[in-house]
Each structure stands twice: as structure tokens, then as C-alpha cells.
Design a protein around this motif. Structure first.
Motif, mmCIF file in Angstrom:
data_model
loop_
_atom_site.group_PDB
_atom_site.id
_atom_site.type_symbol
_atom_site.label_atom_id
_atom_site.label_comp_id
_atom_site.label_asym_id
_atom_site.label_seq_id
_atom_site.Cartn_x
_atom_site.Cartn_y
_atom_site.Cartn_z
ATOM 1 N N ARG A 170 0.882 -1.231 0.048
ATOM 2 C CA ARG A 170 -0.034 -0.087 0.115
ATOM 3 C C ARG A 170 0.736 1.148 -0.053
ATOM 4 O O ARG A 170 1.831 1.218 0.388
ATOM 5 N N MET A 171 0.475 2.367 -0.482
ATOM 6 C CA MET A 171 1.201 3.471 -0.832
ATOM 7 C C MET A 171 1.166 4.099 0.706
ATOM 8 O O MET A 171 0.330 4.199 1.485
ATOM 9 N N GLN A 172 2.360 4.797 1.111
ATOM 10 C CA GLN A 172 2.703 5.157 2.232
ATOM 11 C C GLN A 172 2.684 6.846 2.463
ATOM 12 O O GLN A 172 2.160 7.372 3.209
ATOM 13 N N GLU A 173 3.210 7.440 1.482
ATOM 14 C CA GLU A 173 3.269 8.779 1.489
ATOM 15 C C GLU A 173 2.021 9.599 0.443
ATOM 16 O O GLU A 173 1.347 10.485 1.214
ATOM 17 N N ARG A 180 -1.363 -0.558 -3.922
ATOM 18 C CA ARG A 180 -0.455 -0.474 -5.027
ATOM 19 C C ARG A 180 0.328 -2.027 -5.689
ATOM 20 O O ARG A 180 0.633 -2.196 -6.692
ATOM 21 N N GLY A 181 -0.242 -2.910 -4.638
ATOM 22 C CA GLY A 181 0.315 -4.432 -5.008
ATOM 23 C C GLY A 181 1.617 -4.557 -5.294
ATOM 24 O O GLY A 181 2.570 -4.071 -4.315
ATOM 25 N N LEU A 189 -1.181 -0.566 -10.572
ATOM 26 C CA LEU A 189 -2.234 -1.547 -10.211
ATOM 27 C C LEU A 189 -3.621 -1.576 -10.687
ATOM 28 O O LEU A 189 -3.894 -2.707 -11.304
ATOM 29 N N GLY A 190 -4.319 -0.425 -10.917
ATOM 30 C CA GLY A 190 -5.393 -0.395 -11.354
ATOM 31 C C GLY A 190 -5.497 -0.670 -12.792
ATOM 32 O O GLY A 190 -6.333 -1.309 -13.528
ATOM 33 N N VAL A 226 -10.779 -1.539 -6.946
ATOM 34 C CA VAL A 226 -11.548 -0.584 -5.770
ATOM 35 C C VAL A 226 -10.614 -0.187 -4.784
ATOM 36 O O VAL A 226 -10.644 0.928 -4.211
ATOM 37 N N LEU A 227 -9.738 -1.202 -4.370
ATOM 38 C CA LEU A 227 -8.860 -0.981 -3.175
ATOM 39 C C LEU A 227 -7.823 0.085 -3.648
ATOM 40 O O LEU A 227 -7.118 0.874 -2.746
#
Length: 441
Positions: A170-173, A180-181, A189-190, A226-227
Motif C-alpha cells: 500500500r502507498m505510504q506517502e 498498489r500491490g 495496479l489499477g 476498488v482498493l
């Protein structure tokens, strides 16, 4: 006498030929095993999921990554050598693609950075060759299932990474919490999951014996979209599924096909008018402002730079790595008030690299694929894949620089679809193990 009459009435039966028992699982020929491995290797290489961890998720330079593509060049050559006649036939039937590649190579002679152009032209050629190899080696059904299966594995890995290792998945900043996988950021990812969904559903339609499997797996990439919170991916997925719905309707009967065709024309025209009149609303659906997050300033700068020589660009792959303070990138950045990494439009990327001639050739090539995809929607199982994939590609390239990109899976898929539409499937070979009807004699 009776014995003689009985002998005359006897019928001599030929011994029945023994039929070998059919195995539950057929042993695949070695050539097919090699071809499957090579195809999976091409997909995994050009989807680019491995670049994020190797660069520390953007912390290190990515220049060394080009060395990882050389094995893919070899795999493409191996696949082409398995069907050299089919590959050559497909290229002969795609003169617009050949013209595009020749024009791209010619830009070396007027490129502002000829060393970069000289390096990226072979990269584009081998990326294109990967699409040629996949189209010439596989049937529509096999190609769709191979790509779908490979992307399904990446979808599972992305879900596990986001669920179990959120610091990486997952994105942090920027956009914290967005999934983001395996990729660097959520939009990547999308984009990949949109392709995954289309391929899995198309595989289910082409292989009804595994339909439940593919339809079940398709729920995972939709969940990941979606995530990821990528609104662009959601819009592209919706339009791609609409295209697939159109294919389903036209294949359900002649009358429905006529109604669906007219309805599609009305919807496309109406959508175009609605976007023109309610531009801000359309951009809001994509999660962008009226400037498309600064894209319009970039586009204005590109048009200004090309105004003096519209028919000749600055060279393939040359503009955005130009370090000079007087080149087109510097002037575009000055007008946009930030330094862009690309044109953020497939059409303008072609324009600034190849000139107006490249844009026209690419438009004709795209129009040809669209026409063949529409025809396939009515006449061939290929329509399940070709039409939604071309919808996804065409919509995405309006705001993303994905047209004729080297080392990019989307270009590999577009080339594969184009050549496969031109070639069609090979006629099925007769099965030597099938029983032959006995003659009356």
C-alpha cells in the motif's frame, strides 16, 4: 449339401482394430511446453511488476533495469522461430505497423538526442516482436488463457502483499493507504487489473468448460481496482465491461445485433456531446480538475513547440530525457510551471516524437484494429477480447503516454490483437487418434 450351404452362408469378419485408451491428461509436446514458458516469461517481463522492488520503490535509479529485458528479446525470437511463416504473414498483413516502425527508425536522423533514439528503437522493435510472437504462436483461446492465467497469479500476489505486508503493498506517502500491490503506485495496479479483468472474463467466454474458474478469479482484480482508489481505472473498467456487454448482445441474435449497433452509435455520440458540455463533471468522475492535473499546460507547451515543424518531431524517446536548458522539455516545463516526465497523452507523445505523419499513421492503424474488432464482435470469439481491450487502450491513451511504448505490456497486447485479427486462427488439424468410419466393403 447342408455343410456346403452353411459354408456359403458364412460371413468372415475382419478383426476389429484395437483403439488405444484415451488418457485423462494428454502429454504436451516439448515445443508446446517451451512456447508456454516463453510466453509467460514475455508477459511477466513486460508487465514490469518487478521494477518497483528492484528500485526500492523509486528510491534508486531505474537505468539498470533495461538489462532485464534482454532475455525477453530472446524469448520473442524463440517464439517467432517456432512459427516463422505465420509471423511473416502477420507482418505482411499489417503494413501500417511496418510503416510506423520505419518512421520511428527514421527519426534517428533528426533526433535531438540520437544516442537515446538509437537505443530505444531496438527496444521498441523487440517489444513489438513480442506481440508478433504471441499472435503467430497461439490461437485466440490459448492466448487469452495464457495471459489471463499469468495476470491472475500477479493479482493473487498483489492481494497478499497488500493484506499481509501493507508497508509494501500500500502507498505510504502520496495517497496513503491506497493499494498498489506489486507496482510502484496505485494507478499502475489499477491499469493492470483492468487488463486482468478483461482477459479473465474473455477467457471464461472462450473456454466454457472453465467458465466458473475464470469468472470467479475475475472478482479479485475488480476488488483490487476498488482498493487502489484509482478512479481512472474504475471508469476504464466500466467502459470495457460495456464493450463486452455489447459483444454479448450482438452475439445473441441478428435482431438484437441491429438494435445494439444503433444504440451503441447513439450512446457514443451522446456521451461525446455530454463530455463537451459538462467537461468539469466528466473530469470530476476521473478524479481530476479542469486542467487534468496540469496536463493542459503540458499539452499547450507541446503544441507551441511543434508549431514550427509540425511534420517532424524531435525524435523517438528523446524529448523527456533531454537535460539541456534550451530543448523542448525545458520550454514545456517553463510554460507548465513544473518539469513533466512525459506528454501525459498518447497522441501528443506521438506528435512530439514522430510528427504529424506519425499521428496519422497511428490513427489509421488504430482505426483498422477497431474496424476488425467490431467485425469480430459479430463473427468471431475474438470479439470477447479485442473490443473491450481496444476500448481500454483508446480511453487510457487520451490522458496517458502509452502509445507505442517500448518495454510496455499494453503495446505488446495491442500488436498481438492487431496481428491475430489479421491472421485469424489456424484451421484445426485432423486428430489421428479419432476413429475412422468403416467402409461398407
Amino acid at each position: 449339401m447342408s455343410g456346403g450351404a452353411g459354408a456359403d452362408q458364412q460371413v468372415i469378419l475382419a478383426p476389429a482394430a484395437k483403439r488405444p485408451a484415451m488418457p485423462l491428461v494428454r502429454a504436451a509436446p516439448l515445443a508446446d511446453i517451451v512456447a508456454v514458458i516463453a510466453s509467460i516469461g514475455l508477459i511477466l517481463t513486460y508487465v514490469g511488476f518487478w521494477s518497483a522492488p528492484l528500485t526500492g520503490y523509486g528510491a534508486r535509479s531505474a537505468d539498470f533495469l533495461r538489462n532485464f529485458y534482454y532475455p525477453a528479446y530472446l524469448l520473442a525470437l524463440v517464439l517467432v522461430c517456432m512459427r516463422p511463416g505465420r509471423a511473416l504473414k502477420g507482418m505482411v498483413r499489417s503494413p501500417l505497423l511496418i510503416a510506423l516502425l520505419l518512421l520511428t527508425a527514421a527519426t534517428y536522423f533528426w533526433s535531438i538526442m540520437p544516442d537515446l533514439t538509437a537505443r530505444r528503437i531496438p527496444a521498441l522493435v523487440f517489444t513489438t516482436l513480442a506481440g508478433v510472437a504471441l499472435a503467430s504462436r497461439w490461437s485466440w483461446k490459448s492466448l487469452t488463457e495464457i495471459v489471463a492465467g499469468t495476470l491472475a497469479v500477479l493479482a493473487v500476489m498483489s492481494f497478499l502483499l497488500g493484506a499481509l505486508l501493507p508497508d509494501f503493498g500500500r502507498m505510504q506517502e502520496l495517497f496513503p493507504g491506497a493499494w498498489r500491490g506489486l507496482w510502484l503506485e496505485k494507478n499502475s495496479l489499477g491499469n493492470v487489473m483492468v487488463k486482468s479483468t478483461v482477459f479473465m472474463i474473455a477467457a471464461g467466454m472462450m473456454a466454457p468448460e472453465r467458465r466458473k474458474l475464470w469468472f470467479g478469479l475475475a472478482l479479485l482484480p475488480v476488488t483490487l481496482i476498488v482498493l487502489s482508489t484509482s478512479k481512472t481505472a474504475l471508469v476504464v473498467l466500466f467502459l470495457s465491461m460495456a464493450a463486452m456487454g455489447f459483444v454479448a448482445i450482438v452475439k445473441s441474435g441478428p435482431l438484437r445485433a441491429v438494435i445494439a449497433t444503433w444504440l451503441a452509435v447513439v450512446v457514443v455520440i451522446g456521451a461525446g456531446l455530454l463530455i463537451a458540455m459538462e467537461t468539469d463533471t466528466f473530469f470530476a468522475l476521473l478524479g481530476k480538475d479542469a486542467t487534468l492535473t496540469g496536463r493542459t499546460e503540458i499539452w499547450s507547451g507541446i503544441m507551441q513547440q511543434m508549431s514550427e515543424h509540425p511534420w517532424r518531431g524531435f525524435g523517438y524517446g528523446a524529448v523527456w530525457d533531454d537535460p539541456s536548458f534550451t530543448g523542448p522539455k525545458a520550454w514545456i516545463g517553463y510554460q507548465a510551471h513544473f518539469m513533466p516526465a512525459d506528454a501525459h497523452s498518447g497522441w501528443l507523445e506521438l506528435y512530439i516524437a514522430l510528427g504529424l505523419g506519425g499521428v496519422i499513421l497511428f490513427a489509421l492503424f488504430l482505426l483498422q484494429i477497431w474496424a476488425q474488432s467490431f467485425w469480430a464482435a459479430y463473427t468471431s470469439p475474438a470479439g470477447w477480447l479485442a473490443l473491450p481491450m481496444m476500448t481500454s487502450y483508446t480511453i487510457t491513451m487520451m490522458t496517458e503516454s502509452i502509445a507505442m511504448n517500448w518495454h510496455e505490456l499494453r503495446w505488446v497486447i495491442v500488436v498481438a490483437i492487431a496481428l491475430k485479427l489479421a491472421l485469424g486462427d489456424e484451421p484445426a488439424a485432423p486428430n489421428p487418434a479419432a476413429p475412422r468410419p468403416l467402409s461398407r466393403r
